[in-house]
Design a protein around this motif. Structure first.
Motif, PDB file in Angstrom:
ATOM      1  N   PRO A   1       0.851  -1.197   0.000  1.00  0.00           N
ATOM      2  CA  PRO A   1       0.000   0.000   0.000  1.00  0.00           C
ATOM      3  C   PRO A   1       0.883   1.243   0.000  1.00  0.00           C
ATOM      4  O   PRO A   1       1.471   1.592   1.015  1.00  0.00           O
ATOM      5  N   LEU A   2       1.014   1.868  -1.153  1.00  0.00           N
ATOM      6  CA  LEU A   2       1.944   2.976  -1.295  1.00  0.00           C
ATOM      7  C   LEU A   2       1.547   4.179  -0.461  1.00  0.00           C
ATOM      8  O   LEU A   2       2.399   4.882   0.060  1.00  0.00           O
TER       9      LEU A   2
ATOM     10  N   ALA B   1       0.074   4.122   2.392  1.00  0.00           N
ATOM     11  CA  ALA B   1       0.384   3.815   3.793  1.00  0.00           C
ATOM     12  C   ALA B   1       1.883   3.658   4.003  1.00  0.00           C
ATOM     13  O   ALA B   1       2.358   3.694   5.129  1.00  0.00           O
ATOM     14  N   GLY B   2       2.643   3.459   2.920  1.00  0.00           N
ATOM     15  CA  GLY B   2       4.088   3.313   3.011  1.00  0.00           C
ATOM     16  C   GLY B   2       4.533   2.048   3.718  1.00  0.00           C
ATOM     17  O   GLY B   2       5.540   2.053   4.406  1.00  0.00           O
ATOM     18  N   VAL B   3       3.796   0.938   3.536  1.00  0.00           N
ATOM     19  CA  VAL B   3       4.140  -0.317   4.208  1.00  0.00           C
ATOM     20  C   VAL B   3       4.122  -1.467   3.219  1.00  0.00           C
ATOM     21  O   VAL B   3       3.508  -1.391   2.167  1.00  0.00           O
ATOM     22  N   VAL B   4       4.820  -2.537   3.588  1.00  0.00           N
ATOM     23  CA  VAL B   4       4.680  -3.815   2.911  1.00  0.00           C
ATOM     24  C   VAL B   4       3.715  -4.606   3.769  1.00  0.00           C
ATOM     25  O   VAL B   4       3.910  -4.741   4.974  1.00  0.00           O
ATOM     26  N   ARG B   5       2.666  -5.133   3.175  1.00  0.00           N
ATOM     27  CA  ARG B   5       1.586  -5.750   3.955  1.00  0.00           C
ATOM     28  C   ARG B   5       1.376  -7.198   3.573  1.00  0.00           C
ATOM     29  O   ARG B   5       1.389  -7.567   2.407  1.00  0.00           O
ATOM     30  N   GLN B   6       1.139  -8.014   4.579  1.00  0.00           N
ATOM     31  CA  GLN B   6       0.742  -9.411   4.382  1.00  0.00           C
ATOM     32  C   GLN B   6      -0.657  -9.528   4.955  1.00  0.00           C
ATOM     33  O   GLN B   6      -0.883  -9.275   6.128  1.00  0.00           O
TER      34      GLN B   6
END
Length: 180
Positions: free
Chosen positions: A50-51, A53-58
């Motif tokens: 999610p760009l 939110a600036g996170v890598v999400r699982q």
């Protein structure tokens, strides 16, 4: 004599101004997880970054584990050994399990000195893993050895575990850091 001392002090001040890091510790390195490169085709196919939110999400169930790679470059041109000595991960993990996110700092020998490990030897300098809980959290660990960019290359490996059978689980990797 006083005049010579004043000239010497002014020259020292000018030299330190040209190299602002020389008299202080290296600034923290903070890498947003979203800039790390997916490590394999599974990660690329199931990637969720999610760009905004600036996170890598699982998220969700039965997705493959994901690995991301981030190279680390020496930010301090005046010293081969930055003052960093701690690996830190900022994350969110609302599952009941621990270790859904792992962050490792690796080193690879460049064998510039005879006493170094053989060229290409790789080892883990520090490692952290997430703990389950509410909200955004941090976990950190000290390095096993000081960093030396003249003798080694460094990179992060960020792994997000597959959340098999966990409905509504969400694991976010926010930021990877090297700190004093």
């Amino acid at each position: 004599m006083k005049r010579l001392a004043l000239v010497g002090l002014s020259m020292l001040a000018a030299a330190l101004a040209a190299f602002p890091h020389a008299a202080s510790a290296t600034s923290d390195l903070a890498v947003p997880a979203v800039v790390c490169v997916p490590g394999n085709t599974q990660t690329m196919n199931a990637e969720n970054k999610p760009l905004t939110a600036g996170v890598v999400r699982q998220m969700g169930r039965n997705t493959p584990p994901r690995s991301y790679y981030c190279p680390i470059f020496n930010p301090d041109l005046t010293a081969a050994q930055p003052s960093w000595h701690t690996l830190r991960l900022t994350y969110a993990d609302n599952t009941a399990a621990k270790g859904n996110i792992t962050l490792r700092l690796f080193a690879k020998s460049r064998a510039k000195v005879v006493t170094d490990p053989p060229l290409g030897t790789t080892f883990v300098v520090a490692q952290v893993a997430s703990q389950a809980g509410v909200g955004v959290r941090e976990v950190s660990a000290p390095f096993s050895a000081a960093l030396d960019f003249d003798r080694y290359s460094y990179w992060f490996v960020l792994d997000l575990a597959a959340l098999t059978g966990t409905v509504g689980a969400q694991v976010d990797a926010h930021e990877l850091q090297l700190t004093d």
